[in-house]
Motif scaffolding. Structure first.
Motif, PDB file in Angstrom:
ATOM      1  N   GLU A  69       0.810  -1.226   0.000  1.00  0.00           N
ATOM      2  CA  GLU A  69       0.000   0.000   0.000  1.00  0.00           C
ATOM      3  C   GLU A  69       0.841   1.273   0.000  1.00  0.00           C
ATOM      4  O   GLU A  69       0.515   2.222  -0.696  1.00  0.00           O
ATOM      5  N   ASN A  70       1.900   1.305   0.780  1.00  0.00           N
ATOM      6  CA  ASN A  70       2.723   2.516   0.854  1.00  0.00           C
ATOM      7  C   ASN A  70       3.706   2.618  -0.304  1.00  0.00           C
ATOM      8  O   ASN A  70       3.959   3.710  -0.804  1.00  0.00           O
ATOM      9  N   MET A  71       4.277   1.482  -0.695  1.00  0.00           N
ATOM     10  CA  MET A  71       5.307   1.502  -1.735  1.00  0.00           C
ATOM     11  C   MET A  71       4.782   1.092  -3.104  1.00  0.00           C
ATOM     12  O   MET A  71       5.469   1.285  -4.098  1.00  0.00           O
ATOM     13  N   GLY A  72       3.590   0.496  -3.135  1.00  0.00           N
ATOM     14  CA  GLY A  72       3.007   0.075  -4.409  1.00  0.00           C
ATOM     15  C   GLY A  72       3.726  -1.092  -5.068  1.00  0.00           C
ATOM     16  O   GLY A  72       3.675  -1.254  -6.281  1.00  0.00           O
ATOM     17  N   LEU A  73       4.372  -1.919  -4.262  1.00  0.00           N
ATOM     18  CA  LEU A  73       5.105  -3.074  -4.791  1.00  0.00           C
ATOM     19  C   LEU A  73       4.260  -4.342  -4.665  1.00  0.00           C
ATOM     20  O   LEU A  73       3.238  -4.354  -3.994  1.00  0.00           O
ATOM     21  N   SER A  74       4.735  -5.394  -5.294  1.00  0.00           N
ATOM     22  CA  SER A  74       4.048  -6.682  -5.214  1.00  0.00           C
ATOM     23  C   SER A  74       4.173  -7.259  -3.815  1.00  0.00           C
ATOM     24  O   SER A  74       5.161  -7.029  -3.112  1.00  0.00           O
ATOM     25  N   LYS A  75       3.186  -8.036  -3.445  1.00  0.00           N
ATOM     26  CA  LYS A  75       3.184  -8.708  -2.145  1.00  0.00           C
ATOM     27  C   LYS A  75       4.315  -9.737  -2.110  1.00  0.00           C
ATOM     28  O   LYS A  75       4.504 -10.493  -3.060  1.00  0.00           O
ATOM     29  N   ALA A  76       5.047  -9.760  -1.014  1.00  0.00           N
ATOM     30  CA  ALA A  76       6.133 -10.719  -0.807  1.00  0.00           C
ATOM     31  C   ALA A  76       5.939 -11.350   0.567  1.00  0.00           C
ATOM     32  O   ALA A  76       6.773 -11.220   1.461  1.00  0.00           O
ATOM     33  N   ARG A  77       4.827 -12.010   0.732  1.00  0.00           N
ATOM     34  CA  ARG A  77       4.408 -12.522   2.031  1.00  0.00           C
ATOM     35  C   ARG A  77       5.443 -13.441   2.679  1.00  0.00           C
ATOM     36  O   ARG A  77       5.722 -13.323   3.870  1.00  0.00           O
ATOM     37  N   GLU A  78       6.008 -14.359   1.918  1.00  0.00           N
ATOM     38  CA  GLU A  78       6.992 -15.279   2.502  1.00  0.00           C
ATOM     39  C   GLU A  78       8.221 -14.536   3.002  1.00  0.00           C
ATOM     40  O   GLU A  78       8.751 -14.847   4.060  1.00  0.00           O
ATOM     41  N   HIS A  79       8.650 -13.547   2.240  1.00  0.00           N
ATOM     42  CA  HIS A  79       9.792 -12.740   2.664  1.00  0.00           C
ATOM     43  C   HIS A  79       9.453 -11.965   3.942  1.00  0.00           C
ATOM     44  O   HIS A  79      10.258 -11.911   4.869  1.00  0.00           O
ATOM     45  N   ASP A  80       8.260 -11.376   3.985  1.00  0.00           N
ATOM     46  CA  ASP A  80       7.837 -10.628   5.165  1.00  0.00           C
ATOM     47  C   ASP A  80       7.750 -11.528   6.396  1.00  0.00           C
ATOM     48  O   ASP A  80       8.144 -11.128   7.496  1.00  0.00           O
ATOM     49  N   LEU A  81       7.268 -12.750   6.223  1.00  0.00           N
ATOM     50  CA  LEU A  81       7.228 -13.711   7.338  1.00  0.00           C
ATOM     51  C   LEU A  81       8.634 -14.087   7.792  1.00  0.00           C
ATOM     52  O   LEU A  81       8.899 -14.207   8.994  1.00  0.00           O
ATOM     53  N   LYS A  82       9.536 -14.265   6.846  1.00  0.00           N
ATOM     54  CA  LYS A  82      10.924 -14.592   7.169  1.00  0.00           C
ATOM     55  C   LYS A  82      11.555 -13.469   7.995  1.00  0.00           C
ATOM     56  O   LYS A  82      12.227 -13.714   8.991  1.00  0.00           O
TER      57      LYS A  82
END
Length: 96
Positions: A69-82
């Motif tokens: 939402e803030n950066m307008g980038l693609s979701k990287a859920r696994e990276h965020d969880l890591k």
């Protein structure tokens, strides 16, 4: 931040700052210190979430919102969880 933290919390705060810049780094700026403060506006909330939670999901949820939402980038859920898991590992290692 506005308040003086106990040494253990200050260590966690500093380590989260490093993790956000060097490991999370969704826009790929960590190869130079010229943009060192780029993610620091998110740091207080990530720190608060780390103190309040023992599971990675709330931290990862916040990182995902920032990225999408803030950066307008693609979701990287696994990276965020890591990254959230790494933050909690650091918290455990500091023994708050």
């Amino acid at each position: 931040m506005g308040q003086k933290l106990p040494p253990e919390q200050m260590e966690l705060y500093t380590r989260i700052d490093e993790i956000l810049f060097y490991k999370w780094d969704p826009i790929g700026i960590s190869d130079g210190d010229w943009a060192r403060d780029e993610y620091q506006s998110y740091l207080p909330h990530v720190f608060k979430l780390a103190l309040e939670n023992d599971t990675p999901e709330p931290i990862a949820d916040y990182l995902t919102v920032i990225t999408t939402e803030n950066m307008g980038l693609s979701k990287a859920r696994e990276h965020d969880l890591k990254i959230a898991r790494l933050i909690l590992e650091v918290k455990e290692g500091i023994a708050l």
